[in-house]
Design a protein around this motif. Structure first.
Motif, PDB file in Angstrom:
ATOM      1  N   MET A 113       1.141  -1.184   0.021  1.00 28.40           N
ATOM      2  CA  MET A 113      -0.121  -0.118   0.038  1.00 28.40           C
ATOM      3  C   MET A 113       0.818   1.190   0.110  1.00 28.40           C
ATOM      4  SD  MET A 113      -2.790  -1.464   2.935  1.00 28.40           S
ATOM      5  CE  MET A 113      -1.346  -2.019   3.800  1.00 28.40           C
ATOM      6  N   GLN A 114       0.941   2.028  -0.828  1.00 27.29           N
ATOM      7  CA  GLN A 114       1.461   3.449  -1.216  1.00 27.29           C
ATOM      8  C   GLN A 114       1.209   4.276   0.296  1.00 27.29           C
ATOM      9  OE1 GLN A 114       4.062   3.486  -3.617  1.00 27.29           O
ATOM     10  NE2 GLN A 114       3.356   1.541  -3.757  1.00 27.29           N
ATOM     11  N   LEU A 115       2.311   4.954   0.478  1.00 30.21           N
ATOM     12  CA  LEU A 115       2.082   5.851   1.627  1.00 30.21           C
ATOM     13  C   LEU A 115       2.381   7.348   0.818  1.00 30.21           C
ATOM     14  CD1 LEU A 115       4.433   4.259   4.357  1.00 30.21           C
ATOM     15  CD2 LEU A 115       1.854   4.211   4.326  1.00 30.21           C
ATOM     16  N   ARG A 116       1.978   8.490   1.460  1.00 35.27           N
ATOM     17  CA  ARG A 116       2.227   9.469   0.970  1.00 35.27           C
ATOM     18  C   ARG A 116       3.581   9.833   1.094  1.00 35.27           C
ATOM     19  NH1 ARG A 116      -2.066  12.432   4.390  1.00 35.27           N
ATOM     20  NH2 ARG A 116      -3.579  10.687   4.237  1.00 35.27           N
ATOM     21  N   TYR A 117       4.443   9.749   0.235  1.00 39.73           N
ATOM     22  CA  TYR A 117       5.833   9.744   0.137  1.00 39.73           C
ATOM     23  C   TYR A 117       6.369  11.321   0.845  1.00 39.73           C
ATOM     24  CZ  TYR A 117      10.622   8.592  -1.031  1.00 39.73           C
ATOM     25  OH  TYR A 117      12.209   8.488  -1.060  1.00 39.73           O
ATOM     26  N   VAL A 118       5.679  12.427   0.571  1.00 40.08           N
ATOM     27  CA  VAL A 118       6.254  13.685   1.330  1.00 40.08           C
ATOM     28  C   VAL A 118       5.973  13.551   2.749  1.00 40.08           C
ATOM     29  CG1 VAL A 118       5.981  15.036  -0.751  1.00 40.08           C
ATOM     30  CG2 VAL A 118       3.926  14.553   0.883  1.00 40.08           C
ATOM     31  N   LYS A 119       4.764  12.881   3.250  1.00 41.94           N
ATOM     32  CA  LYS A 119       4.637  12.609   4.822  1.00 41.94           C
ATOM     33  C   LYS A 119       5.746  12.005   5.474  1.00 41.94           C
ATOM     34  CE  LYS A 119       0.621  14.869   5.002  1.00 41.94           C
ATOM     35  NZ  LYS A 119       0.157  15.797   5.663  1.00 41.94           N
ATOM     36  N   PHE A 120       6.385  11.110   4.835  1.00 36.57           N
ATOM     37  CA  PHE A 120       7.263   9.871   5.455  1.00 36.57           C
ATOM     38  C   PHE A 120       8.725  10.112   5.096  1.00 36.57           C
ATOM     39  CE2 PHE A 120       2.885   8.544   5.635  1.00 36.57           C
ATOM     40  CZ  PHE A 120       2.972   8.008   6.790  1.00 36.57           C
ATOM     41  N   GLN A 121       9.228  11.288   4.931  1.00 35.77           N
ATOM     42  CA  GLN A 121      10.753  11.575   4.416  1.00 35.77           C
ATOM     43  C   GLN A 121      11.754  11.316   5.363  1.00 35.77           C
ATOM     44  OE1 GLN A 121      11.697  12.578   0.899  1.00 35.77           O
ATOM     45  NE2 GLN A 121       9.840  11.447   1.094  1.00 35.77           N
ATOM     46  N   SER A 122      11.418  11.417   6.615  1.00 37.78           N
ATOM     47  CA  SER A 122      12.522  11.215   7.704  1.00 37.78           C
ATOM     48  C   SER A 122      11.757  10.637   8.965  1.00 37.78           C
ATOM     49  CB  SER A 122      13.117  12.506   7.864  1.00 37.78           C
ATOM     50  OG  SER A 122      14.316  12.527   8.937  1.00 37.78           O
ATOM     51  N   VAL A 123      11.558   9.460   8.844  1.00 40.50           N
ATOM     52  CA  VAL A 123      10.835   8.728   9.695  1.00 40.50           C
ATOM     53  C   VAL A 123      11.867   8.229  10.927  1.00 40.50           C
ATOM     54  CG1 VAL A 123       9.258   6.734  10.300  1.00 40.50           C
ATOM     55  CG2 VAL A 123       9.047   8.369   8.273  1.00 40.50           C
ATOM     56  N   GLN A 124      11.668   8.624  12.274  1.00 39.89           N
ATOM     57  CA  GLN A 124      12.394   7.838  13.399  1.00 39.89           C
ATOM     58  C   GLN A 124      11.418   6.698  13.959  1.00 39.89           C
ATOM     59  OE1 GLN A 124      15.588   7.972  13.289  1.00 39.89           O
ATOM     60  NE2 GLN A 124      16.139   9.249  14.755  1.00 39.89           N
ATOM     61  N   THR A 125      10.182   7.174  14.274  1.00 39.13           N
ATOM     62  CA  THR A 125       9.269   6.060  14.962  1.00 39.13           C
ATOM     63  C   THR A 125       7.903   6.101  14.078  1.00 39.13           C
ATOM     64  OG1 THR A 125       8.465   7.968  16.294  1.00 39.13           O
ATOM     65  CG2 THR A 125      10.230   6.729  17.189  1.00 39.13           C
ATOM     66  N   LEU A 126       7.302   5.179  14.247  1.00 44.64           N
ATOM     67  CA  LEU A 126       5.998   4.822  13.501  1.00 44.64           C
ATOM     68  C   LEU A 126       5.067   4.095  14.717  1.00 44.64           C
ATOM     69  CD1 LEU A 126       6.151   3.603   9.898  1.00 44.64           C
ATOM     70  CD2 LEU A 126       5.267   5.966  10.927  1.00 44.64           C
ATOM     71  N   GLN A 127       3.988   4.732  14.788  1.00 43.95           N
ATOM     72  CA  GLN A 127       2.953   4.065  15.329  1.00 43.95           C
ATOM     73  C   GLN A 127       1.726   3.689  14.513  1.00 43.95           C
ATOM     74  OE1 GLN A 127       4.228   7.037  16.226  1.00 43.95           O
ATOM     75  NE2 GLN A 127       5.656   6.060  17.438  1.00 43.95           N
ATOM     76  N   LEU A 128       1.186   2.227  14.594  1.00 44.91           N
ATOM     77  CA  LEU A 128       0.458   1.755  13.902  1.00 44.91           C
ATOM     78  C   LEU A 128      -0.703   1.329  14.866  1.00 44.91           C
ATOM     79  CD1 LEU A 128       2.754  -0.457  11.544  1.00 44.91           C
ATOM     80  CD2 LEU A 128       1.896   1.680  11.349  1.00 44.91           C
TER      81      LEU A 128
END
Length: 118
Positions: free
Chosen positions: A67-82
């Motif tokens: 599933m494609q993510l909005r690439y501009v929103k996820f440019q420098s990800v350190q932590t993710l919460q799902l």
């Protein structure tokens, strides 16, 4: 179900794959993705606006379709919460695999690389 992920170094994410568990009625139907909120709880995850929300189809959870993510929103990800807020009707939500697709945020320039001499 709330899953918290921390990366060793910043990454650029382009897509995510989520495989459901063996029971079809326990497969997730939607996931809210939050970035840089390591202390988020269930109440906040249910009420707050996510960075992106994905609706999962049977193809996504059965075959692991990306599933494609909005690439501009996820440019420098350190932590993710799902936050998996809904499933297909079972008592529990089951996820057998989560795979992140992307690349390191800071690429090494091979022109600057020097081999070790020993």
């Amino acid at each position: 179900l709330l899953v918290k992920v921390q990366f060793r170094s910043p990454v650029k994410l382009s897509a995510i794959r989520i495989l459901g568990g063996p029971e079809a009625d326990c497969a997730p139907m939607s996931v809210k993705i939050f970035q840089s909120k390591p202390n988020i709880g269930f109440d906040e995850a249910a009420d707050e606006e996510p960075t992106q929300e994905l609706v999962l189809t049977e193809e996504h959870v059965r075959e692991g379709a990306p599933m494609q993510l909005r690439y501009v929103k996820f440019q420098s990800v350190q932590t993710l919460q799902l936050f998996f807020s809904e499933n297909c009707g079972g008592e529990q939500t089951q996820v057998s695999r989560i795979q992140f697709l992307g690349e390191p945020a800071a690429k090494m320039d091979m022109k600057d690389w020097k081999p070790c001499k020993s």
